[in-house]
Scaffold this active site. Structure first.
Site, PDB file in Angstrom:
ATOM      1  CE1 TYR A  19      -3.374   2.831   0.792  1.00 62.86           C
ATOM      2  CE2 TYR A  19      -2.057   3.250   2.748  1.00 62.86           C
ATOM      3  CZ  TYR A  19      -3.058   3.626   1.883  1.00 62.86           C
ATOM      4  OH  TYR A  19      -3.722   4.802   2.095  1.00 62.86           O
ATOM      5  CD  GLU A  41      -7.685   7.313   5.779  1.00 65.41           C
ATOM      6  OE1 GLU A  41      -7.548   7.160   7.007  1.00 65.41           O
ATOM      7  OE2 GLU A  41      -6.768   7.085   4.978  1.00 65.41           O
ATOM      8  CD1 TRP A  49      -3.571   1.967   5.918  1.00 65.69           C
ATOM      9  CD2 TRP A  49      -5.648   2.712   6.192  1.00 65.69           C
ATOM     10  NE1 TRP A  49      -4.139   2.119   4.670  1.00 65.69           N
ATOM     11  CE2 TRP A  49      -5.416   2.568   4.811  1.00 65.69           C
ATOM     12  CE3 TRP A  49      -6.901   3.171   6.608  1.00 65.69           C
ATOM     13  CZ2 TRP A  49      -6.373   2.856   3.843  1.00 65.69           C
ATOM     14  CZ3 TRP A  49      -7.855   3.459   5.639  1.00 65.69           C
ATOM     15  CH2 TRP A  49      -7.585   3.304   4.283  1.00 65.69           C
TER      16      TRP A  49
END
Length: 192
Positions: A19, A41, A49
């Site tokens: 990522y 988010e 995350w």
């Protein structure tokens, strides 16, 4: 051969590294992908995350690949079913916020022509290229993320506090917060 220098958080597994290396900080201008990041988010609030990334494909399936109009049209019963899915973060407020954010996104698109035009207006349409040398320099929020959060809330968006907005700005390349020594800093600085 020496290994590449990356931002510290990219060391949290292969998924995070990939990522970091391919998505984070790359300027995004596709409404559907911007909407996806707003939702993800928000889903992350209070979590890592990494947790969200592991569930990302499930979110794409559950929320019609983040097709804004289709998500806006989801019924309460659709969201209730999703609360039973262990592949998602089963939080009722976050689930309904995704639909609410889709409705608010449609209104922003009607007003500004695109979600892209609206969201990128907070940075004048161009990425902000920071030159942080240490991770302690990277802020959790800024005056711009404060403004974005305030405006989004006024428009009916939810789970979009200033810290979430700043993380969104980092993820979508509105700000380049790769550390200067990170091999991605220069690459992201050259993209617009």
């Amino acid at each position: 051969m020496a290994s590449r220098i990356r931002c510290h958080w990219a060391a949290d597994g292969e998924l995070m590294q990939n990522y970091h290396d391919t998505e984070w900080g790359v300027p995004l201008h596709d409404d559907q992908v911007l909407f996806e990041f707003l939702c993800l988010e928000g889903a992350q609030a209070g979590l890592s995350w990494r947790t969200v990334l592991h569930k990302r494909d499930n979110y794409r399936k559950a929320f019609h690949d983040f097709d804004i109009a289709r998500v806006a049209a989801m019924k309460d019963r659709d969201l209730e079913k999703l609360l039973l899915d262990p592949g998602l973060i089963r939080n009722r407020l976050k689930m309904t916020a995704t639909r609410d954010n889709a409705k608010a996104s449609l209104a922003a698109i009607d007003e500004h022509g695109s979600l892209d035009a609206y969201l990128w207006s907070f940075v004048g349409g161009k990425p902000v290229h920071n030159r942080w040398r240490t991770r302690s320099e990277v802020p959790a929020s800024t005056h711009v993320s404060d403004q974005m959060s305030k405006d989004l809330k006024k428009r009916g968006f939810r789970f979009i506090g200033t810290t979430i907005c700043y993380a969104f700005m980092q993820a979508t390349g509105m700000v380049n917060d790769h550390l200067v020594e990170c091999f991605r800093h220069k690459a992201c600085a050259s993209k617009h």
